[in-house]
Design an enzyme around this catalytic site. Structure first.
Site, PDB file in Angstrom:
ATOM      1  N   PHE A  87       9.861  27.676  14.482  1.00  0.00           N
ATOM      2  CA  PHE A  87       9.659  26.596  15.444  1.00  0.00           C
ATOM      3  C   PHE A  87      10.310  25.326  14.917  1.00  0.00           C
ATOM      4  O   PHE A  87      10.022  24.893  13.801  1.00  0.00           O
ATOM      5  CB  PHE A  87       8.165  26.350  15.696  1.00  0.00           C
TER       6      PHE A  87
ATOM      7  N   ASP B 215      13.596  23.013   7.315  1.00  0.00           N
ATOM      8  CA  ASP B 215      12.737  22.227   8.207  1.00  0.00           C
ATOM      9  C   ASP B 215      11.360  22.138   7.565  1.00  0.00           C
ATOM     10  O   ASP B 215      10.567  23.066   7.620  1.00  0.00           O
ATOM     11  CB  ASP B 215      12.674  22.930   9.575  1.00  0.00           C
TER      12      ASP B 215
ATOM     13  N   LYS C 277       6.141  14.701  11.304  1.00  0.00           N
ATOM     14  CA  LYS C 277       4.675  14.782  11.250  1.00  0.00           C
ATOM     15  C   LYS C 277       4.031  13.779  10.274  1.00  0.00           C
ATOM     16  O   LYS C 277       3.819  12.645  10.636  1.00  0.00           O
ATOM     17  CB  LYS C 277       4.254  16.219  10.940  1.00  0.00           C
TER      18      LYS C 277
HETATM   19  N1  PLP Z   1       9.661  21.663  13.070  1.00  0.00           N
HETATM   20  C1  PLP Z   1       8.499  22.222  12.707  1.00  0.00           C
HETATM   21  C2  PLP Z   1       8.473  23.121  11.506  1.00  0.00           C
HETATM   22  C3  PLP Z   1       7.328  21.970  13.425  1.00  0.00           C
HETATM   23  O1  PLP Z   1       6.178  22.538  13.055  1.00  0.00           O
HETATM   24  C4  PLP Z   1       7.406  21.110  14.541  1.00  0.00           C
HETATM   25  C5  PLP Z   1       6.188  20.824  15.345  1.00  0.00           C
HETATM   26  O2  PLP Z   1       5.200  21.506  15.296  1.00  0.00           O
HETATM   27  C6  PLP Z   1       8.635  20.557  14.892  1.00  0.00           C
HETATM   28  C7  PLP Z   1       9.741  20.845  14.127  1.00  0.00           C
HETATM   29  C8  PLP Z   1       8.764  19.654  16.089  1.00  0.00           C
HETATM   30  O3  PLP Z   1       8.229  18.417  15.805  1.00  0.00           O
HETATM   31  P1  PLP Z   1       7.897  17.398  17.020  1.00  0.00           P
HETATM   32  O4  PLP Z   1       6.782  17.994  17.804  1.00  0.00           O
HETATM   33  O5  PLP Z   1       7.518  16.121  16.289  1.00  0.00           O
HETATM   34  O6  PLP Z   1       9.135  17.251  17.805  1.00  0.00           O
END
Ligand code: PLP
Length: 412
Positions: A138, A223, A252
């Site tokens: 994700f 990520d 986050k």
């Molecule tokens: N990358 C990861 C690993 C995530 O867990 C998330 C959100 O849960 C995101 C990216 C996306 O972040 P945002 O919701 O701030 O766009």
């Protein structure tokens, strides 16, 4: 006057309203402090979801709130023409705490936006079009981030997505090696898949991914939006296996649980694209002084309050307690896994997980399943959760499991 629930039904998202009602969560939040969120009636909930993963330092950490207040009274947003000193300081502090030579940061407002920038940087700096990422991964729901994320239900309505994106099974070195080629700009992975149910890959996976990328001339993007900034018991989860990415993506907890913030970071060589054209990528609100003040304060709190060790200790306590429950409720709980204060409890199906969540909520504990795997309930409490609060969570989980077992008995 319409209730908050009715306003959600009519003006926000009726489907979501229905879902939260089903889980017993159709109450309006009012204020929060530390690990507790209070509803309008003053009922306190122990926040084990935390944003998810946003409140590593707890809600409204006093030092972070004070830094934001001070900045608010002076200059909340940047002129964008004079230099922004807080952005400069935030970028310098990030370079100091991140692994390798990630000297430069582009600050933005969310995890998805940070991943968009990382993908663009990879294409521009390699001149290659392709991306390889993991099934179940994700990375956000904007079009680019969605193109490298791995759950069909979120992808299908928006196809065609970015071309040149290949998904491979997470944790499978051979599959990754077979997918990376001369057209691959980057491999994009989470060190631990968060939304897919806290999947910790085999120890050799990330080092092998590093090697595969280096050999093919592709970049490794990690990520760490969910795993970064102390959540797993180290500053960054890639430090568990000493892997240094070419591009690191953060979000986050970056804004200290007070401001939204995201970032992608890389070394001097990749940042050449900005030397050629400083405005090749930009954002009106990215790197704004309020978010940067929160970010700098958050990095200080992680260091001064030793949140890495706190996350490791409280995470081990929580995992230990949940493992004991797994043995007692072996017919319900298939697995308990995680690292630091990022812990997943896996059930046979999403309905059982839903019953468990509802049982936790009745006991004033907030937890939820990940976006890509509704069979796994995720606990991502603040690293500042106390020993006693972890025991409260364990007692609530015990009660919720008993209740779930009773319901299943009744309907079978
Ligand atoms: N990358 C990861 C690993 C995530 O867990 C998330 C959100 O849960 C995101 C990216 C996306 O972040 P945002 O919701 O701030 O766009």
């Amino acid at each position: 006057m319409a209730s908050v629930y009715e306003l959600y039904e009519k003006h926000v998202n009726p489907g979501w309203a229905k879902l939260v009602r089903f889980m017993g969560l159709d109450r309006a939040e009012h204020h929060a402090e530390g690990c507790l969120v209070y509803d309008e009636d003053g009922v306190a909930f122990l926040d084990c979801l935390g944003g998810p993963g946003v409140f590593t330092a707890g809600h409204r950490h006093p030092a972070i709130v004070a830094a934001v207040h001070e900045q608010l009274d002076r200059m909340p947003l940047s002129s964008h023409l004079l230099l922004n000193p807080v952005q400069a300081q935030a970028s310098e502090r990030l370079a100091a705490v991140t692994p390798g030579d990630l000297q430069y940061s582009f600050l933005c407002n969310s995890g998805a936006e940070a991943n968009e920038g990382a993908l663009k940087l990879a294409r521009a700096s390699t001149g290659r079009p392709g991306f390889v990422s993991a099934i179940g991964g994700f990375h956000g729901k904007t079009l680019g981030a969605l193109s490298v994320s791995g759950r069909e239900v979120y992808r299908r309505p928006f196809e065609p997505l970015l071309s040149g994106c290949v998904l491979v099974p997470f944790g499978d070195v051979d599959a990754l090696a077979a997918a990376v080629n001369q057209d691959t700009a980057a491999v994009l992975l989470e060190p631990i898949q968060g939304e897919n149910g806290i999947i910790v890959p085999p120890d050799e996976y990330l080092p092998a991914a590093r090697e595969i990328c280096s050999e093919a001339g592709a970049l490794l993007i990690l990520d760490e939006v969910q795993t970064g900034l102390a959540r797993t018991g180290k500053w960054f989860a890639c430090q568990w296996c000493d892997v240094e990415p070419d591009i690191l993506v953060l979000g986050k907890a970056l804004g200290g649980g007070v401001m939204p913030a995201g970032a992608f970071m890389a070394g001097a060589e990749l940042w050449e694209v900005f030397a050629e054209n400083p405005l090749i990528h930009s954002s009106t609100f990215g790197g704004n002084p309020l978010a940067c003040a929160a970010l700098v304060a958050m990095l200080r709190v992680i260091e001064e309050e030793n949140l890495c060790d706190a996350a490791a200790a409280r995470g081990a306590q929580l995992q230990g307690r949940l493992q004991e429950l797994k043995e007692r409720f072996a017919e319900l709980v298939l697995d308990v896994r995680g690292r630091g204060v990022l812990v997943g409890v896996e059930f046979a199906d999403a309905d059982i997980a839903g019953l468990f969540i509802a049982g936790l909520v009745q006991r004033r504990v907030l937890a939820a399943y990940g976006l890509n795997n509704p069979k796994v309930v995720r606990f991502a409490p603040p690293a500042v959760i106390s020993e006693e609060q972890v025991e409260q969570v364990a007692a609530a989980a015990d009660g919720a499991l008993q209740q779930t077992a009773e319901v299943l008995d009744t309907i079978s």
